[in-house]
Design a protein around this motif. Structure first.
Motif, mmCIF file in Angstrom:
data_model
loop_
_atom_site.group_PDB
_atom_site.id
_atom_site.type_symbol
_atom_site.label_atom_id
_atom_site.label_comp_id
_atom_site.label_asym_id
_atom_site.label_seq_id
_atom_site.Cartn_x
_atom_site.Cartn_y
_atom_site.Cartn_z
ATOM 1 N N LEU A 112 0.830 -1.204 0.000
ATOM 2 C CA LEU A 112 0.000 0.000 0.000
ATOM 3 C C LEU A 112 0.869 1.260 0.000
ATOM 4 N N ILE A 113 1.957 1.222 0.744
ATOM 5 C CA ILE A 113 2.886 2.361 0.767
ATOM 6 C C ILE A 113 3.500 2.561 -0.612
ATOM 7 N N CYS A 114 3.765 1.468 -1.330
ATOM 8 C CA CYS A 114 4.327 1.581 -2.682
ATOM 9 C C CYS A 114 3.379 2.310 -3.620
ATOM 10 N N PHE A 115 2.077 2.100 -3.454
ATOM 11 C CA PHE A 115 1.114 2.773 -4.320
ATOM 12 C C PHE A 115 0.912 4.233 -3.924
ATOM 13 N N ILE A 116 0.896 4.506 -2.628
ATOM 14 C CA ILE A 116 0.634 5.871 -2.165
ATOM 15 C C ILE A 116 1.889 6.743 -2.261
ATOM 16 N N ALA A 117 2.991 6.243 -1.739
ATOM 17 C CA ALA A 117 4.244 7.011 -1.717
ATOM 18 C C ALA A 117 5.410 6.071 -2.002
ATOM 19 N N PRO A 118 5.709 5.842 -3.283
ATOM 20 C CA PRO A 118 6.798 4.926 -3.623
ATOM 21 C C PRO A 118 8.142 5.341 -3.035
ATOM 22 N N TRP A 119 8.379 6.634 -2.948
ATOM 23 C CA TRP A 119 9.639 7.120 -2.396
ATOM 24 C C TRP A 119 9.768 6.745 -0.917
ATOM 25 N N LEU A 120 8.664 6.726 -0.190
ATOM 26 C CA LEU A 120 8.702 6.344 1.216
ATOM 27 C C LEU A 120 9.062 4.874 1.369
ATOM 28 N N ALA A 121 8.562 4.042 0.475
ATOM 29 C CA ALA A 121 8.905 2.622 0.499
ATOM 30 C C ALA A 121 10.400 2.430 0.291
ATOM 31 N N MET A 122 10.980 3.223 -0.594
ATOM 32 C CA MET A 122 12.432 3.143 -0.832
ATOM 33 C C MET A 122 13.204 3.582 0.409
ATOM 34 N N PHE A 123 12.759 4.678 1.038
ATOM 35 C CA PHE A 123 13.436 5.156 2.243
ATOM 36 C C PHE A 123 13.337 4.135 3.366
ATOM 37 N N LEU A 124 12.189 3.493 3.526
ATOM 38 C CA LEU A 124 12.011 2.498 4.585
ATOM 39 C C LEU A 124 12.867 1.264 4.358
ATOM 40 N N ARG A 125 13.176 0.969 3.118
ATOM 41 C CA ARG A 125 14.045 -0.169 2.792
ATOM 42 C C ARG A 125 15.521 0.196 2.867
ATOM 43 N N GLY A 126 15.832 1.471 3.091
ATOM 44 C CA GLY A 126 17.222 1.902 3.243
ATOM 45 C C GLY A 126 17.883 2.349 1.956
ATOM 46 N N HIS A 127 17.118 2.558 0.918
ATOM 47 C CA HIS A 127 17.654 3.003 -0.371
ATOM 48 C C HIS A 127 17.422 4.510 -0.504
ATOM 49 N N ILE A 128 18.330 5.283 0.052
ATOM 50 C CA ILE A 128 18.165 6.735 0.118
ATOM 51 C C ILE A 128 18.254 7.379 -1.271
ATOM 52 N N ILE A 129 19.272 7.037 -2.041
ATOM 53 C CA ILE A 129 19.448 7.653 -3.357
ATOM 54 C C ILE A 129 18.310 7.247 -4.292
ATOM 55 N N GLN A 130 17.912 5.986 -4.251
ATOM 56 C CA GLN A 130 16.781 5.548 -5.069
ATOM 57 C C GLN A 130 15.499 6.230 -4.617
ATOM 58 N N GLY A 131 15.375 6.486 -3.330
ATOM 59 C CA GLY A 131 14.216 7.197 -2.815
ATOM 60 C C GLY A 131 14.137 8.618 -3.336
#
Length: 52
Positions: free
Chosen positions: A3-22
């Motif tokens: 659900l986070i991926c659909f609403i805020a994909p960048w937040l999903a990246m940050f939560l997974r630890g991928h700052i630059i991808q976020g």
């Protein structure tokens, strides 16, 4: 997490630890056309890390 991926994909990246991808996801998410690729990208990263 999906659900986070659909609403805020960048937040999903940050939560997974991928700052630059976020940050790149935020840039894609700002544009209306880039929202769909950003969502797909976040889903792929989330699913890949869940499987590993």
């Amino acid at each position: 997490m999906i659900l986070i991926c659909f609403i805020a994909p960048w937040l999903a990246m940050f939560l997974r630890g991928h700052i630059i991808q976020g940050i790149l996801c935020i840039i894609l998410h700002i544009t209306l056309i880039g929202w769909i690729p950003a969502t797909i990208w976040a889903l792929v990263v989330t699913q890949r890390e869940s499987a590993a």
